[in-house]
Design an enzyme around this catalytic site. Structure first.
Site: not given
Ligand SMILES: Cc1cc2nc3c(=O)[nH]c(=O)nc-3n(C[C@H](O)[C@H](O)[C@H](O)COP(=O)(O)OP(=O)(O)OC[C@H]3O[C@@H](n4cnc5c(N)ncnc54)[C@H](O)[C@@H]3O)c2cc1C
Length: 551
Positions: A235, A256
């Site tokens: 990740h 994001r």
């Protein structure tokens, strides 16, 4: 005399997959005897509880199963088992309804009362269902309550140690109580491994620490087949908090998705170089690798990471949508609202795992696998939001299939070899805690985000040596015994991973070989391995969607 437990269905692990399996089986017949053994505490352990961002499901009329499916396959770099991926997208919406209506979860709403869905990377439509940024707590608290209201037997802080075999099939598992070392023979007609993966074998990782690839290692020793074990996801945004256990803990993908940006130590928005179109919304493999290259090129931050910057999203937006992330940062002295925060790629999730069919059957009679223990659904890269959907969908499917499987089937009464597993007392040898640290470093450096023939070969040699030292590790307490069991399992899973990574001489999804940096269409194959026998290379079956051209 050893303690014994007998049930129709034995479930190892109490994350989303384990609990859904239990509840589904019970729904089919209230008469079934079901036992769950969980290494941690019910409702408090595993990664499902840690889910922040949410759960992907097609709910909006402008979205479609075909779109979700195509996103999943493209995200998986065309390596997914397409029928497994299809069942994921097909069942995901009805499980959301079930979580709300049966289990009592409540997900965030739009003003018109419909379920709110947020953007995640790699999606062609905003389809991530959530409860603010603490979705896992909502799901697990309600599932735990449902289990407590039932007659299901729960053995907490009790780990599966080894699968039991009888009459050519899996007939339960040997369990060990973590706090006492007491061994229990748990006999069952059907056994599910749902213990999650082994990403904790890396120096920086995000999963809950009790997860040590146990289910996979047990299934491996019993002779099950595994698929694409080289595929492990990093990740992109794990926190960096020095030596603290909080290092690797995640800042969720929704940040994001909502527009947070990544910068290197020089202040450059480096994703412009790696994926100018999708930028920070590129899939996890692309963003993690980009961060890795920036850090390796000396353009990292003081703590060897990159910066995530969400300040332009505004105080109100962040407090309303990401309160958990703001609080998590504040706990460690970081101010997500007003400042950049240092993050690093963090080992997160195993796409590879036990080979299953759409009903979670493995190729060992009596053994089922679901959730992160199973492979094939996500191919070479899992989309954010598809992980918890997988454990809920396939947990449910496993419960249905096991309830059917155990009907009218007699229970086997195998003799169980306990001596081999009784906690030994050894005052000499390496500390298993120190060996674990060595494992994490070697996996990070030689079988991590960027791999090569030389690095992987050296990793394999070191893993063999480490396995020997682990065999004779110092065991002077129960915690040391548990640590030694964890260590052996992680080494076994690490060996599978490194071996398969060495075999795949191309780059695809999360697997990047610097000596073979391109994807090779000849490698549209799944690597299938098992303990006895040579690896198999099975061409991917494009049963629903073929790659438009060489991917
Ligand atoms: C920080 C974080 C955030 C995440 N956010 C998201 C997200 O937003 N969306 C998404 O889709 N996915 C997310 N994921 C991934 C998601 O959590 C997993 O895909 C999914 O929850 C795995 O479910 P599971 O049931 O397979 O395993 P888990 O939920 O991990 O449960 C494993 C269970 O097995 C038990 N166990 C372990 N070993 C043994 C043993 N030997 N014997 C008995 N029990 C054992 C554990 O105690 C635990 O109860 C996130 C993961 C992390 C770590």
């Amino acid at each position: 005399m050893m303690d014994e437990v007998e049930s129709d269905i034995l479930i190892l692990g109490a994350g989303g997959a384990g609990l859904l399996a239990a509840l589904h089986a019970l729904q089919i017949s209230k008469k079934l005897k079901i036992a769950i053994a969980v290494k941690g505490l019910l409702g408090q352990s595993g990664c499902t509880r840690m889910v922040q961002g949410g759960y992907n499901a097609v709910l909006h009329p402008n979205d479609s199963l075909d779109r979700h499916f195509a996103d999943t396959i493209k995200g998986g770099a065309w390596l997914n088992h397409q029928e497994l991926a299809w069942k994921l997208v097909e069942d995901a919406p009805r499980r959301i309804v079930e979580l709300e209506n049966r289990a009592g979860c409540l997900f965030d709403r739009n003003p018109d009362g419909t379920i709110h869905q947020k953007p995640f990377a790699g999606q062609s439509f905003d389809r991530t269902v959530h409860r603010a940024d603490l979705t896992g707590i909502e799901i697990m608290s309600n599932l735990r309550d449902a289990i407590l209201e039932s007659d299901i037997q729960v053995l907490q802080e009790c780990r599966g140690v080894e699968l039991i075999e009888a009459d050519g099939r899996i007939a339960g598992a040997l369990l060990a109580e973590i706090r006492t070392g007491r061994l229990i023979a748990a006999r069952a007609k059907a056994t599910l491994v749902a213990t999650g993966g082994g990403a904790t074998m890396y120096r920086i990782s995000s999963p809950s620490l009790e997860k040590s690839g146990d289910g996979m290692a047990m299934a491996w020793r019993a002779g099950a087949s595994f698929v694409d074990m080289e595929m492990l996801q990093f990740h992109p945004t794990g926190l960096l908090v020095g030596d603290s256990m909080a290092t690797g803990g995640l800042l969720e993908e929704g940040l994001r998705g909502a527009g947070a940006r990544l910068y290197n130590g020089l202040g450059e928005r480096f994703m412009e170089r790696y994926d100018p179109q999708r930028l920070e919304r590129a899939t996890r493999d692309v963003v993690s690798r980009a961060s890795f290259f920036e850090i390796a090129a000396g353009r990292g931050t003081p703590s060897n990471g990159v910066y995530i910057d969400a300040t332009h999203l505004g105080v109100g937006f962040l407090m309303e949508n990401f309160p958990g992330m703001v609080e998590r940062c504040a706990d460690h002295g970081f101010d997500l609202v007003h400042d950049r925060v240092e993050v690093s790629p963090s080992a997160h999730y195993q796409m590879g795992g036990v080979r299953i069919d759409v009903d979670c059957r493995t190729d060992l009679e009596g053994l089922f696998a679901a959730g992160e223990d199973a492979g094939g659904v996500h191919g070479a890269n899992r989309l954010g939001g598809n992980g918890v959907a997988d454990s809920i969908v396939y947990g449910g499917r496993a419960g249905d299939a096991m309830a059917d499987y155990v009907l009218d089937r007699p229970i086997a009464k195998p003799a169980v070899d306990t001596e081999r597993w009784r906690s030994p007392r050894r005052e000499t040898g390496d500390s298993p805690f120190a060996l674990r640290k060595e494992l994490e470093d070697l996996m990070w450096e030689k079988a991590g985000i960027v791999r090569s023939h030389d690095g992987l070969s050296s990793a394999l040699a070191e893993l063999t040596a480490l396995a020997e030292r682990a065999e004779s590790a110092r065991i002077d307490s129960l915690p040391a015994w548990n640590a030694a069991l964890d260590l052996s399992n992680l080494i076994e899973v690490g060996q599978m991973l490194a071996r398969c990574a060495l075999l795949r001489t191309e780059s695809r999804g999360a697997h990047f070989r610097e000596d073979f940096p391109q994807s090779d269409p000849a490698w549209l194959k799944n690597i299938v391995v098992k303990r006895d026998g040579d690896p198999q290379f099975d061409p991917v079956q494009f049963t629903r969607l073929a790659p438009p051209q060489t991917p």
